[in-house]
Scaffold this motif. Sequence first.
Motif, PDB file in Angstrom:
ATOM      1  N   LEU A  88      23.568 -22.882 -58.456  1.00  0.00           N
ATOM      2  CA  LEU A  88      23.853 -22.445 -57.082  1.00  0.00           C
ATOM      3  C   LEU A  88      22.578 -22.365 -56.249  1.00  0.00           C
ATOM      4  O   LEU A  88      22.592 -22.676 -55.052  1.00  0.00           O
ATOM      5  N   ALA A  89      21.494 -21.957 -56.867  1.00  0.00           N
ATOM      6  CA  ALA A  89      20.235 -21.799 -56.147  1.00  0.00           C
ATOM      7  C   ALA A  89      19.502 -23.119 -55.952  1.00  0.00           C
ATOM      8  O   ALA A  89      18.533 -23.180 -55.198  1.00  0.00           O
ATOM      9  N   SER A  90      19.978 -24.171 -56.621  1.00  0.00           N
ATOM     10  CA  SER A  90      19.300 -25.463 -56.570  1.00  0.00           C
ATOM     11  C   SER A  90      19.940 -26.382 -55.533  1.00  0.00           C
ATOM     12  O   SER A  90      21.128 -26.265 -55.223  1.00  0.00           O
ATOM     13  N   ALA A  91      19.131 -27.289 -55.019  1.00  0.00           N
ATOM     14  CA  ALA A  91      19.657 -28.315 -54.110  1.00  0.00           C
ATOM     15  C   ALA A  91      20.005 -29.590 -54.867  1.00  0.00           C
ATOM     16  O   ALA A  91      20.465 -30.567 -54.268  1.00  0.00           O
ATOM     17  N   GLU A  92      19.791 -29.585 -56.166  1.00  0.00           N
ATOM     18  CA  GLU A  92      20.040 -30.763 -56.996  1.00  0.00           C
ATOM     19  C   GLU A  92      21.140 -30.478 -58.005  1.00  0.00           C
ATOM     20  O   GLU A  92      21.359 -29.336 -58.403  1.00  0.00           O
ATOM     21  N   ASP A  93      21.831 -31.533 -58.420  1.00  0.00           N
ATOM     22  CA  ASP A  93      22.838 -31.391 -59.450  1.00  0.00           C
ATOM     23  C   ASP A  93      22.174 -31.062 -60.786  1.00  0.00           C
ATOM     24  O   ASP A  93      21.047 -31.485 -61.068  1.00  0.00           O
ATOM     25  N   ARG A  99      28.660 -28.320 -58.579  1.00  0.00           N
ATOM     26  CA  ARG A  99      28.496 -27.481 -57.396  1.00  0.00           C
ATOM     27  C   ARG A  99      29.491 -27.928 -56.334  1.00  0.00           C
ATOM     28  O   ARG A  99      29.650 -29.126 -56.082  1.00  0.00           O
ATOM     29  N   GLU A 100      30.170 -26.991 -55.701  1.00  0.00           N
ATOM     30  CA  GLU A 100      31.147 -27.333 -54.682  1.00  0.00           C
ATOM     31  C   GLU A 100      31.055 -26.381 -53.500  1.00  0.00           C
ATOM     32  O   GLU A 100      30.444 -25.307 -53.576  1.00  0.00           O
ATOM     33  N   VAL A 101      31.693 -26.806 -52.418  1.00  0.00           N
ATOM     34  CA  VAL A 101      31.842 -25.985 -51.227  1.00  0.00           C
ATOM     35  C   VAL A 101      33.332 -25.868 -50.946  1.00  0.00           C
ATOM     36  O   VAL A 101      34.052 -26.877 -50.966  1.00  0.00           O
ATOM     37  N   ALA A 102      33.818 -24.664 -50.713  1.00  0.00           N
ATOM     38  CA  ALA A 102      35.228 -24.435 -50.363  1.00  0.00           C
ATOM     39  C   ALA A 102      35.298 -24.039 -48.893  1.00  0.00           C
ATOM     40  O   ALA A 102      34.516 -23.203 -48.433  1.00  0.00           O
ATOM     41  N   ALA A 215      29.195 -30.345 -53.484  1.00  0.00           N
ATOM     42  CA  ALA A 215      28.109 -29.946 -52.589  1.00  0.00           C
ATOM     43  C   ALA A 215      27.259 -31.130 -52.162  1.00  0.00           C
ATOM     44  O   ALA A 215      26.677 -31.117 -51.065  1.00  0.00           O
ATOM     45  N   ALA A 216      27.190 -32.161 -52.989  1.00  0.00           N
ATOM     46  CA  ALA A 216      26.379 -33.331 -52.663  1.00  0.00           C
ATOM     47  C   ALA A 216      27.130 -34.373 -51.848  1.00  0.00           C
ATOM     48  O   ALA A 216      26.532 -35.371 -51.423  1.00  0.00           O
ATOM     49  N   ARG A 230      35.343 -24.761 -42.030  1.00  0.00           N
ATOM     50  CA  ARG A 230      34.052 -24.133 -42.204  1.00  0.00           C
ATOM     51  C   ARG A 230      34.001 -23.485 -43.590  1.00  0.00           C
ATOM     52  O   ARG A 230      35.012 -22.994 -44.095  1.00  0.00           O
ATOM     53  N   PRO A 231      32.819 -23.446 -44.222  1.00  0.00           N
ATOM     54  CA  PRO A 231      32.719 -22.903 -45.584  1.00  0.00           C
ATOM     55  C   PRO A 231      33.019 -21.402 -45.645  1.00  0.00           C
ATOM     56  O   PRO A 231      32.624 -20.646 -44.748  1.00  0.00           O
ATOM     57  N   PHE A 232      33.717 -20.993 -46.682  1.00  0.00           N
ATOM     58  CA  PHE A 232      33.845 -19.567 -46.977  1.00  0.00           C
ATOM     59  C   PHE A 232      33.215 -19.249 -48.332  1.00  0.00           C
ATOM     60  O   PHE A 232      33.000 -18.088 -48.657  1.00  0.00           O
ATOM     61  N   ALA A 233      32.924 -20.282 -49.130  1.00  0.00           N
ATOM     62  CA  ALA A 233      32.298 -20.051 -50.428  1.00  0.00           C
ATOM     63  C   ALA A 233      31.513 -21.279 -50.882  1.00  0.00           C
ATOM     64  O   ALA A 233      31.907 -22.415 -50.599  1.00  0.00           O
ATOM     65  N   ARG A 234      30.404 -21.014 -51.545  1.00  0.00           N
ATOM     66  CA  ARG A 234      29.678 -22.016 -52.307  1.00  0.00           C
ATOM     67  C   ARG A 234      29.854 -21.630 -53.765  1.00  0.00           C
ATOM     68  O   ARG A 234      29.821 -20.444 -54.102  1.00  0.00           O
ATOM     69  N   ALA A 235      30.035 -22.604 -54.627  1.00  0.00           N
ATOM     70  CA  ALA A 235      30.320 -22.256 -56.017  1.00  0.00           C
ATOM     71  C   ALA A 235      29.704 -23.257 -56.985  1.00  0.00           C
ATOM     72  O   ALA A 235      29.378 -24.393 -56.627  1.00  0.00           O
ATOM     73  N   ALA A 236      29.566 -22.805 -58.221  1.00  0.00           N
ATOM     74  CA  ALA A 236      29.146 -23.671 -59.311  1.00  0.00           C
ATOM     75  C   ALA A 236      29.948 -23.295 -60.540  1.00  0.00           C
ATOM     76  O   ALA A 236      30.200 -22.107 -60.785  1.00  0.00           O
ATOM     77  N   TYR A 237      30.370 -24.288 -61.293  1.00  0.00           N
ATOM     78  CA  TYR A 237      31.086 -23.979 -62.520  1.00  0.00           C
ATOM     79  C   TYR A 237      30.549 -24.833 -63.672  1.00  0.00           C
ATOM     80  O   TYR A 237      30.157 -25.978 -63.487  1.00  0.00           O
ATOM     81  N   VAL A 238      30.526 -24.205 -64.829  1.00  0.00           N
ATOM     82  CA  VAL A 238      29.963 -24.824 -66.027  1.00  0.00           C
ATOM     83  C   VAL A 238      31.099 -25.426 -66.838  1.00  0.00           C
ATOM     84  O   VAL A 238      32.044 -24.728 -67.217  1.00  0.00           O
TER      85      VAL A 238
END
Length: 240
Positions: A88-93, A99-102, A215-216, A230-238
């Motif tokens: 989440l803190a990274s700009a890279e995959d 990483r996604e944006v909802a 996200a990319a 418009r975004p309401f959440a940024r997320a990452a899942y493993v």
Amino acid sequence: MSKPTNDDLTLLKLHVEAVWGVRLPPLTPGDNVCLPDDDAAVKRLLPSGESGWMVYVAEVAGEHFTIWRPEVPAAARPALRAQALAALASAEDVADVTREVALHQTSAPRLNIEEAEKVARRLVEADRDAVREYEPGEEAYYLDEPAHQPAIGAFDARGRLVAIAHSSRRTGQACELGVGTLPDARRRGYGLAVTVLWAAAIATEGLVPLYSALAANTASLALAHAAGYRPFARAAYVSA
């Protein structure tokens, strides 16, 4: 800094439940666990052939909400959470992390309904051959399965079907958009037209239209913005 609102958390819950077919309790900051589902008949296939995720971490208004699959061992959780937070803190995959944006629709689209209807409309049985040409072998997916309705198609000046928006995931409360445009027809407003009409049709059903993108995927995020999302959440899942 603003706090997550009840609306934000409701949207996040609707999004995760719709896309992955899980059930969630009311979300709180910190750890949340998917509710058990003993009815195998209603379990959903995971999107895009994914094996699923073990942990989903969303950032909403600066706070983190962690959602666990119940079967993830407690001993494995700290490392998995750290992996998701780092992504989440990274700009890279990052390997094994998505990483996604909802997003949800809060603004007027750049294209109004009347303009959208000049090139796009709901697909019907008579369009089966056009759908087959657009995406061979997927006619039943777009035309015959109620869960994927409404399917909205855009046609170019030659009458060729060049873009489709449909309900990729659906629950009793919300629908997630699935949208695609043929490569040679992109950046001409077709994707925007079908997205606008799809969202209007979903709202007419009394459901919440939702949009999510990797996200990319800057092109998809630009389309979402043009359609008023418009975004309401940024997320990452493993991934499992």
